[in-house]
Design a protein around this motif. Structure first.
Motif, short mmCIF file in Angstrom:
data_model
loop_
_atom_site.label_atom_id
_atom_site.label_comp_id
_atom_site.label_asym_id
_atom_site.label_seq_id
_atom_site.Cartn_x
_atom_site.Cartn_y
_atom_site.Cartn_z
N PHE A 98 0.85 -1.19 0.00
CA PHE A 98 0.00 0.00 0.00
C PHE A 98 0.89 1.24 0.00
O PHE A 98 1.99 1.24 0.54
CB PHE A 98 -0.98 0.00 1.18
N HIS A 99 0.40 2.27 -0.66
CA HIS A 99 1.15 3.51 -0.79
C HIS A 99 0.25 4.72 -0.56
O HIS A 99 -0.97 4.61 -0.63
CB HIS A 99 1.75 3.65 -2.20
N CYS A 136 5.98 8.80 -2.02
CA CYS A 136 5.10 7.96 -1.20
C CYS A 136 5.29 8.41 0.24
O CYS A 136 6.40 8.65 0.68
CB CYS A 136 5.45 6.49 -1.35
N HIS A 169 8.99 3.66 2.58
CA HIS A 169 8.98 3.70 1.12
C HIS A 169 9.68 4.95 0.58
O HIS A 169 10.48 4.85 -0.35
CB HIS A 169 7.54 3.66 0.59
N MET A 183 11.14 5.82 -3.03
CA MET A 183 9.90 6.22 -3.70
C MET A 183 9.68 7.72 -3.59
O MET A 183 8.77 8.19 -2.90
CB MET A 183 8.71 5.45 -3.12
CU LIG Z 1 4.71 3.46 -0.73
#
Ligand SMILES: [Cu+2]
Length: 332
Positions: A231-232, A289, A294, A299
């Motif tokens: 999940f992000h 993110c 993350h 990210m």
């Molecule tokens: Cu993420």
């Protein structure tokens, strides 16, 4: 805004005309037949049909991509767009040695355009196959309820490589944005597709993530898509948007929440438009993110808002170098 008593604001004639529903003849019938939810089916067939050819190709680094011409495949694939009511006929040329397909979200299709092995709807290696995506306008069904149209920020992806769910194809870059617009929607100056996919953005990690660029005041459309197994949350620095179909408020009383961060989980997508640097000025702004492990893990990327004349704003070059320097230790 005054609306006649008992008339929900979305039933106003003006808004219907603005969305083209009246033009499609869907609301001309005063009392749709009860029991037939499609009594007011809009003139889907009256829309235009556009035919395109997409080439699925193998790319360096073990990636695969979709492209609109031979040798032009990219990760993500091209932004595909249609207007509500229109049909998109896609001839997919599989130039690879792998089984693959193209499967859309948000539009209508028959089982033979599903893009899934379940429905024997895919391209064998070297095979060419046509997929038909239809869209519809919002229409009035029974009970004074509107059935939703297709307009939205959607996406498409492979559904056949590696597994019956296209897990290998998605992992290797076979995905892209699909926009269904409502007639009258404002068109952007620039478009950025951001795919959060496992620990990557567009199958890349910082500092090699895409740097998106615009000049101050340009209307920029972001299309955010989630894939993979994590999940992000998508966060954009210094810019906000309305959490609705377009990302814009339709008036001072529009109840849409205004946000700068939104869940971006596998299979989901959203989009919005912002004016680059509005209220905050040019600069190297980050998008990332917001799951901390993350963003720390790569990210993150840069939204470079240049000066209105396209020149670099003070500090931006240094910020970009800083970004490139301090995030590269997480991966080799
Ligand atoms: Cu993420």
């Amino acid at each position: 805004m005054d609306h006649p008593a008992g008339s929900p604001r979305h039933l106003s004639r003006r808004s219907l005309m603005a969305t083209g529903v009246l033009a499609a003849g869907a609301v001309g019938v005063a009392a749709p037949t009860l029991g037939n939810p499609f009594a007011g089916t809009p003139a889907q067939a009256a829309g235009a049909t556009r035919r395109i050819t997409i080439y699925a190709e193998q790319l360096p680094g073990g990636l695969f991509g979709y492209g609109l011409a031979p040798g032009q495949a990219t990760v993500p694939g091209p932004v595909l767009e249609m207007y509500e009511g229109d049909t998109l006929e896609i001839t997919l040329v599989n130039t690879t040695t792998q089984r693959l397909s193209i499967h859309p979200h948000g539009v209508d299709y028959s089982t033979d355009s599903d893009g899934s092995p379940l429905n024997a709807s895919f391209n064998n290696p070297g095979e060419t196959r046509t997929y038909v995506w239809r869209s519809r306008e919002m229409f009035l069904a029974s009970g004074r309820r509107f059935m939703p149209g297709s307009a939205g920020y959607w996406h498409y992806h492979d559904h056949a490589m590696g597994t019956d769910h296209g897990t290998a194809g998605v992992a290797k870059g076979l995905y892209g944005a699909l926009i269904v617009r409502r007639r009258g929607d404002i068109l952007p100056d620039k478009q950025f597709t951001v795919v959060f996919h496992d620990m990557m953005i567009n199958n890349r990690m910082a500092p090699n993530t895409p740097m998106f660029e615009a000049n101050l005041g340009q209307r920029v459309e972001w299309i955010a898509i989630g894939h993979g197994n994590l999940f992000h949350t998508f966060h954009l620095h210094a810019h906000r948007w309305a959490d609705n179909r377009t990302g814009m408020l339709e008036g001072p009383a529009d109840p849409s929440h205004v946000i700068d961060n939104k869940d971006l989980n596998p299979g989901s997508s959203f989009g919005f438009q912002v004016l680059a640097g509005e209220g905050v000025g040019p600069g190297a702004w980050m998008y990332h993110c917001h799951v901390q492990t993350h963003s720390d893990g790569g990210m993150a990327g840069i939204f470079l808002v240049r000066n209105a004349d396209g020149s670099m704003p003070p500090g931006a070059e240094e910020a970009i170098h800083r970004f490139q320097g301090h995030t590269h230790q997480q991966h080799g």
